[in-house]
Design a protein around this motif. Structure first.
Motif, short mmCIF file in Angstrom:
data_model
loop_
_atom_site.label_atom_id
_atom_site.label_comp_id
_atom_site.label_asym_id
_atom_site.label_seq_id
_atom_site.Cartn_x
_atom_site.Cartn_y
_atom_site.Cartn_z
N VAL A 1 8.31 -4.48 -3.84
CA VAL A 1 7.63 -3.19 -3.66
C VAL A 1 8.53 -2.15 -3.02
N ILE A 2 9.72 -2.55 -2.59
CA ILE A 2 10.63 -1.61 -1.92
C ILE A 2 11.47 -0.92 -2.97
N ARG A 3 11.11 0.32 -3.25
CA ARG A 3 11.76 1.07 -4.31
C ARG A 3 11.94 2.52 -3.88
N GLU A 4 12.53 3.31 -4.74
CA GLU A 4 12.84 4.69 -4.39
C GLU A 4 11.63 5.62 -4.42
N SER A 5 10.51 5.16 -4.97
CA SER A 5 9.34 6.03 -5.10
C SER A 5 8.17 5.54 -4.25
N ARG A 6 7.30 6.47 -3.90
CA ARG A 6 6.08 6.20 -3.15
C ARG A 6 4.94 6.94 -3.85
N GLY A 7 3.99 6.19 -4.37
CA GLY A 7 2.88 6.84 -5.05
C GLY A 7 3.33 7.73 -6.19
N GLY A 8 4.42 7.34 -6.86
CA GLY A 8 4.92 8.11 -7.99
C GLY A 8 5.90 9.20 -7.61
N TYR B 1 2.45 7.10 1.99
CA TYR B 1 2.38 6.91 3.45
C TYR B 1 0.99 7.22 4.00
N LEU B 2 0.53 6.36 4.92
CA LEU B 2 -0.67 6.63 5.71
C LEU B 2 -0.32 6.46 7.18
N GLY C 1 0.81 -1.22 0.00
CA GLY C 1 0.00 0.00 0.00
C GLY C 1 0.84 1.26 0.00
N ILE C 2 1.88 1.28 0.81
CA ILE C 2 2.76 2.45 0.85
C ILE C 2 3.44 2.65 -0.50
#
Length: 312
Positions: free
Chosen positions: A244-251, A74-75, A68-69
């Protein structure tokens, strides 16, 4: 006080107690990340006794946090629920449903930590997670006389049509633990940590160390910086939801690397120094005496020096 991996020396109970005290149960339920329609599923089951929650449900909740993140950003509800769950599920990290619970816990932690803002308390929190989640691999029930209890750590079984354990790739619990510890450990503790890995006299463990080193060469050489790239390399060093662990979050880009350059430099130097002083001939002999290791990862073990040159 340094940091070591010693069989039988599991998560620090003192740190777990502190983490539980500092993260009480949230007042509101945690919701899923992926849903369609107007109604969002809420994980109300998490409000019960964590010790009694089925492992598959815990894994589902953690995977919702991790994925989700990555997709939506982040939530706060995911962070506060993860902070509550983490010290309570660490004693259960040797349980599994498809994969080890440890794997999803590591993925969710790394996702939350990548979004965390630097603060005066962050290093203290990192140290506690290092000595609890980062020590889960060494839980006493997983080891006997300095060797793994087969099926309780690393690859869990060969109960599949091909009757293979999977030794040709790195087990998800080790792969995830390596990355979490590399992110959290202080650089001056790396040499002691790496030395402790090499001090474990277990053929299965040593076979996995050699396999991890070959598979991790793109990471060690700076060609990749995030686990999202791990599944394109062999041997595999990925784990459950590591993609899913990458440098971006939601683009939106939030980090240039998961592990600091200082830590990577110190680790690579320490690991290769220990390789040079290890009795690799004896390692290979003991590894190849075990039929499953000989069959599944024998070629890599026999050609290990060549494999280093080929991957480097």
């Amino acid at each position: 006080m340094g940091f070591e991996w010693t069989p039988g020396r599991g998560p620090c109970e003192r740190h777990l107690a502190t983490m539980r005290m500092q993260a009480p149960k949230p007042d509101y339920p945690m919701g899923e990340a992926w849903f369609m329609g107007e109604k969002r599923r809420m994980f109300t089951e998490l409000e019960g006794d964590v010790e009694q929650i089925p492992v598959n449900l815990l894994q589902e909740a953690l995977s919702e946090i991790g994925s989700g993140i990555s997709a939506f950003g982040y939530l706060e509800e995911w962070e506060v629920w993860f902070d509550y769950l983490l010290p309570r599920i660490i004693p259960r990290c040797d349980e599994r449903w498809v994969s080890w619970l440890l794997e999803e816990a590591c993925t969710a932690f790394l996702q939350i930590d990548l979004d965390a803002e630097d603060s005066a308390n962050q290093q203290t929190h990192h140290d506690r997670v290092l000595r609890t989640l980062g020590q889960s691999l060494m839980t006493p029930s997983r080891w006997q006389d300095g060797k793994i209890v087969l099926g309780t750590v690393l690859h869990p079984s060969n109960r599949n049509p091909a009757k293979v354990w999977g030794w040709a790739n790195v087990s998800g619990d080790l792969a995830a633990s390596m990355i979490v510890c590399l992110r959290l450990i202080q650089s001056h503790d790396i040499q002691e940590w790496v030395a402790s890995m090499f001090a474990i006299k277990c053929p299965h463990w040593r076979a996995q160390l050699l396999t991890w080193y070959v598979g991790a060469s793109p990471l060690l050489n700076g060609k990749i910086q995030f686990p999202s790239h791990f599944d394109s390399w062999t041997p595999k060093i990925d784990w459950s939801y590591s993609h899913v662990i990458r440098e971006s979050r939601g683009g939106e880009n939030i980090a240039n690397s998961l592990i600091s350059k200082e830590n990577m430099t110190h680790f690579k130097a320490a690991f290769e120094a220990n390789l040079r002083t290890a009795d690799l001939a004896l390692w290979k002999e003991e590894i190849l005496e075990i039929e499953a290791l000989r069959t599944e990862v024998g070629t890599l073990v026999r050609r290990f020096e060549i494999a280093i040159d080929d991957q480097g």
